[in-house]
Design an enzyme around this catalytic site. Structure first.
Site, PDB file in Angstrom:
ATOM      1  N   GLU A 114       0.826  -1.210   0.000  1.00  0.00           N
ATOM      2  CA  GLU A 114       0.000   0.000   0.000  1.00  0.00           C
ATOM      3  C   GLU A 114       0.862   1.262   0.000  1.00  0.00           C
ATOM      4  OE1 GLU A 114      -4.212  -1.136   1.992  1.00  0.00           O
ATOM      5  OE2 GLU A 114      -2.520  -1.163   3.370  1.00  0.00           O
ATOM      6  N   GLU A 134      -4.259  -9.951   2.996  1.00  0.00           N
ATOM      7  CA  GLU A 134      -5.078  -9.780   4.205  1.00  0.00           C
ATOM      8  C   GLU A 134      -6.200 -10.805   4.327  1.00  0.00           C
ATOM      9  OE1 GLU A 134      -3.154  -5.759   3.563  1.00  0.00           O
ATOM     10  OE2 GLU A 134      -3.975  -7.365   2.321  1.00  0.00           O
TER      11      GLU A 134
END
Length: 255
Positions: A114, A134
């Site tokens: 990210e 995730e």
């Protein structure tokens, strides 16, 4: 520059280099590390401090996401604060007046990926691996990874990456338009350094305008609104001494 425990940060000839420095944990980000990254970014992005920023990782990883051991022990209040600070971190990169390059040397997973996505350009070593895993923890990316990917690739690919939680090679990420360039292993610093120097030679006011024009929140505005903003920006740039000098220089060379 301030001395940090979990990162290093140096500015040389206008090029800032922030390096994640917890190689024993694959540079997993804990709360201290996040605070130090934010502090360094606040320094780097002060007007007149640097003209280009490079973000890199020491060891075998760029950043392998959040430090799960600490992450799992957070209270709801600590978790919420961690997420809020994460948004601050990404915003400092995206909303900076200078361009940032992510130099992805190894694993860039979860929050690490990210951070790379928040940078303007990503250059990755051939052996680098990137992804958003995730889902394997029963979670989703919490730092805007999905939204930033949607700015770069189609929704089908984004769903694939999130639903499968797989890691992808640098060449695949380049093929999908996420990675700007792939460097041979051992040549990443050279490729990134050359790119940083090239960016440094671009007119600062034009670079600032380009970043503002393409900042993610702005690209969601209606098309006509974006056209209007673009027109205002180019008119403002046209009347600057820098543009006048460069235009004159170009026309004289063309004679």
């Amino acid at each position: 520059m301030t001395r940090y425990e979990t990162i290093t940060c140096d500015i040389d000839k206008g090029i800032a280099r922030l390096t994640f420095n917890r190689p024993e944990t694959l540079n997993a980000m804990d709360r201290r590390m996040m605070d130090e990254i934010i502090d360094a970014l606040e320094v780097i992005t002060r007007p007149g401090t640097a003209s280009v920023g490079i973000i890199a990782g020491r060891g075998r990883a760029f950043m392998a996401g959040a430090d799960i051991k600490e992450y799992s022990r957070q209270t709801p209040e600590q978790f919420n604060l961690f997420q809020e600070k994460g948004r601050r971190l990404y915003a400092l990169i995206e909303q900076a007046e200078i361009p940032f390059i992510a130099a992805v040397n190894g694993f860039a997973l979860g929050g690490g990926f990210e951070i790379a996505l928040a940078c303007d350009l990503i250059v990755a070593a051939a052996s680098a691996k990137m992804g958003l895993p995730e889902v394997h923890l029963g979670l989703i990316p919490g730092g805007g990874g999905a939204q930033r990917l949607l700015q770069r690739i189609g929704i089908g690919r984004v769903k694939e990456m999130l639903l499968l939680g797989q890691s992808y090679t640098a060449s695949r990420m380049e093929e999908w338009g996420i990675v700007h360039a792939v460097a041979e292993d051992g040549m990443l610093d050279d490729v990134v350094g050359a790119l940083a120097e090239k960016l440094q030679r671009r007119p600062a006011l034009a670079v600032k305008a380009i970043k503002a024009m393409l900042e993610p929140s702005g690209t969601e505005a209606p098309f006509e609104t974006r056209l209007d903003r673009e027109g205002v920006s180019v008119a403002a740039l046209f009347h600057t001494p820098e543009a006048a000098r460069l235009i004159k220089q170009f026309t004289e060379k063309s004679k």
